[in-house]
Motif scaffolding. Structure first.
Motif, PDB file in Angstrom:
ATOM      1  N   TYR B  78     -22.120  26.754  10.822  1.00  0.00           N
ATOM      2  CA  TYR B  78     -21.306  26.123   9.785  1.00  0.00           C
ATOM      3  C   TYR B  78     -19.860  25.999  10.258  1.00  0.00           C
ATOM      4  O   TYR B  78     -19.281  26.953  10.770  1.00  0.00           O
ATOM      5  CB  TYR B  78     -21.408  26.976   8.513  1.00  0.00           C
ATOM      6  N   ARG B 150     -17.466  28.054  17.473  1.00  0.00           N
ATOM      7  CA  ARG B 150     -17.971  29.239  16.785  1.00  0.00           C
ATOM      8  C   ARG B 150     -19.338  28.959  16.149  1.00  0.00           C
ATOM      9  O   ARG B 150     -20.251  29.778  16.209  1.00  0.00           O
ATOM     10  CB  ARG B 150     -16.971  29.677  15.709  1.00  0.00           C
ATOM     11  N   ALA B 151     -19.431  27.770  15.543  1.00  0.00           N
ATOM     12  CA  ALA B 151     -20.709  27.403  14.930  1.00  0.00           C
ATOM     13  C   ALA B 151     -21.791  27.224  15.997  1.00  0.00           C
ATOM     14  O   ALA B 151     -22.944  27.590  15.792  1.00  0.00           O
ATOM     15  CB  ALA B 151     -20.544  26.133  14.111  1.00  0.00           C
ATOM     16  N   ALA B 154     -23.470  30.404  17.333  1.00  0.00           N
ATOM     17  CA  ALA B 154     -24.504  31.003  16.483  1.00  0.00           C
ATOM     18  C   ALA B 154     -25.900  30.562  16.908  1.00  0.00           C
ATOM     19  O   ALA B 154     -26.892  31.167  16.488  1.00  0.00           O
ATOM     20  CB  ALA B 154     -24.254  30.634  15.024  1.00  0.00           C
TER      21      ALA B 154
END
Lengths: 289, 251
Positions: B78, B150-151, B154
């Protein structure tokens, strides 16, 4: 300076030694928790908890002296009420948080009122001033044990959950989306904050807790580039403020709490000026590379 | 219908008794890519929060890979809007990206592998060289790309981006779309946007959210459709061609 050294080594004046040892050991808790309070921007939550502590102290005095429950000491009352306040504030922030500041205000003033009323109806003379502004004469050997236990607890929790705590402060929503139980983690952080505040109340008093909790971290924030560094500098600074404050207050025969806070506040103001310069310099260096 | 990644049925959601989303049906399949458009207050962000399990429907059902959204949210990468961040927070770019790896262990410690993935994600958004910089020292567009990294770190199956182009310049935006097209080979991509003219070649579908949800293939995105949804005439700004002496190229 020599007088101070004599006083520290004088076996008849243990309180000054206790105050110094407690203050130095407590700097670890203050530096670490202060960092979280500053970066998470919960200074006013810390303020509300600290003012609630008076209700615990007053309640403890009343229950001990009037009702006759010997094991409820003012310090235990303070711990209990601080934890309850943390629980309540964690709950409030979960539920939307629109009225969070009103509830902070209510706890802040309500806690103090309850404390004063309890003190008023407790026979005998208890000077509320020493709770409000701190009194190093109140620091006992037991406080040293309390500090050591709290330091260990905070170092353990922060050591284990460091990344999750930092993420919680940086971006709670995203942290939750990564499967972290942010509500429990936040509650844990607030409870550690509450215990640290009880300790701070012993040293600088209820009214000045926020200053010694947040100013070292705020000053460190002007020069640190990471949270670990921030904690380290904040710990050093709070130790420095406590030691120099105790020294100055002893030599000039002034109350220690306000002296410690005044030193911290002055350093903070200075750091605002220097911080700006320092930042500009590093930004220039950054843009060069 | 085992293959459906996100399945929404008869969903209703209201905020303080004001209906935000009414009777929503939506299926998102593996390999999908869609933009989510609609007016302010139309419910775009709410729809995303429902899919992420941050909000819960008043009525109806929402399933991500057949389960409650909370159980599967770890599979969703996200990218929130960057404007919410404390500009003074002392944290390095790499540490921000590592947060994408948080859910992998109880204590949240990052392993060497986690850091490698984070570094690779940064390389994917062309920011590998800045990994040790403070997050606060970056420009708005660079921060946005860090959040995208960052997303990516994941390593989810779905990537949801909330207005990622808001602070990107033309060049970064094009880079982002090229990257999303590449990622779409392995991931579902859902992107909220205000800019209606975005690269239609990349996105297969348009999810129009204005209290109700309508789905169109990208080719149907016309002025009329937009006028119906936004309620007034509007000018379309196309970003996929340049104003140069050679003239315009229409497709």
């Amino acid at each position: 300076m020599i007088e101070l050294w004599d006083a520290l080594t004088d076996p008849d004046l243990p309180f000054l030694r206790y105050a110094l040892i407690t203050g130095l050991l407590a700097s670890i808790s203050f530096g670490i928790i202060g960092t979280f309070v500053v970066v998470r921007r919960i200074t006013y939550i810390a303020g509300a908890i600290s003012h609630c502590v008076l209700a615990g102290i007053g309640g403890g005095l009343y229950l001990q002296n009037v009702v006759g429950i010997p094991w409820i000491t003012p310090v235990r009352g303070a711990v209990l009420v601080a934890l309850l306040a943390a629980l309540l504030l964690a709950q409030v922030s979960k539920n939307g948080g629109q009225r969070e500041d009103s509830i902070i205000g209510a706890l802040w003033a309500g806690g103090m009122s309850i404390g004063f009323l309890f003190i008023a109806v407790t026979p005998g003379y208890f000077d509320p001033m020493s709770y409000l502004f701190g009194n190093i004469l109140l620091i006992s050997k037991n406080d040293i044990y309390f500090v050591i236990i709290l330091d260990c607890a905070i170092l353990a929790v922060v050591g284990i959950f460091y990344n999750k705590l930092v993420a919680l402060c940086f971006d709670e929503e995203y942290t939750q989306l990564r499967g972290v139980h942010t509500r429990w983690l936040y509650l844990l952080l607030l409870c550690l904050t509450a215990l640290t505040i009880v300790l701070l109340v012993r040293i600088v008093g209820i009214i000045m807790v926020i200053a010694l909790l947040t100013l070292p971290a705020a000053i460190a924030g002007t020069m640190a580039s990471g949270i670990r560094q921030l904690m380290f500098i904040a710990t050093l600074l709070s130790g420095l403020f406590i030691v120099s404050g105790l020294g100055v207050s002893f030599s000039l025969d002034l109350p220690s709490g306000p002296v410690i806070i005044l030193i911290a506040t002055n350093c903070y103001l200075l750091s605002l000026g220097f911080g700006k310069k320092w930042r500009k310099k590093t930004e220039r260096n950054n843009s060069l590379c | 219908m085992k293959d459906v990644a996100i399945r929404i049925r008869d969903l209703n959601y209201s905020y303080d008794d004001i209906p935000v989303l009414t009777n929503v049906h939506l299926d998102v399949f593996p390999g999908d890519s869609a933009i989510i458009i609609g007016p302010n207050g139309g419910g775009k962000t709410t729809l995303i929060k429902l899919i992420l399990g941050l909000e819960h429907p008043d009525k109806g059902e929402i399933r991500v890979y057949g389960n409650e959204p909370e159980q599967e949210r770890i599979r969703i990468g996200y990218v929130p809007q960057y404007a919410r961040y404390d500009p003074k927070f002392p944290i390095s770019v790499l540490d921000v990206v590592c947060m994408g790896r948080l859910g992998n262990s109880l204590s949240g410690r990052y392993t060497g592998h986690d850091k490698e993935i984070a570094q690779e994600s940064l390389a994917a958004v062309n920011l590998a060289a800045l990994s040790q910089r403070p997050f606060s020292a970056l420009s708005g567009g660079q921060r946005q790309r860090v959040l995208i990294a960052r997303a990516l770190a994941a390593e989810g199956d779905i990537l949801i981006l909330d207005e990622p182009t808001a602070s990107l310049d033309q060049q970064s935006e094009e880079q982002l779309f090229t990257m999303l097209a590449e990622l779409n080979k392995n991931m579902i991509i859902l992107m909220v946007t205000h800019e209606i003219g975005v690269s239609p070649s990349l996105f297969q579908r348009v999810i129009c959210v204005n209290n109700q949800v309508h789905i169109h293939p990208t080719s149907e995105l016309t002025g009329e459709l937009l006028r119906d949804m936004y309620g007034s005439d509007l000018r379309m700004i196309r970003h996929d061609h340049r104003c140069c002496p050679g003239g315009h190229e229409h497709d």
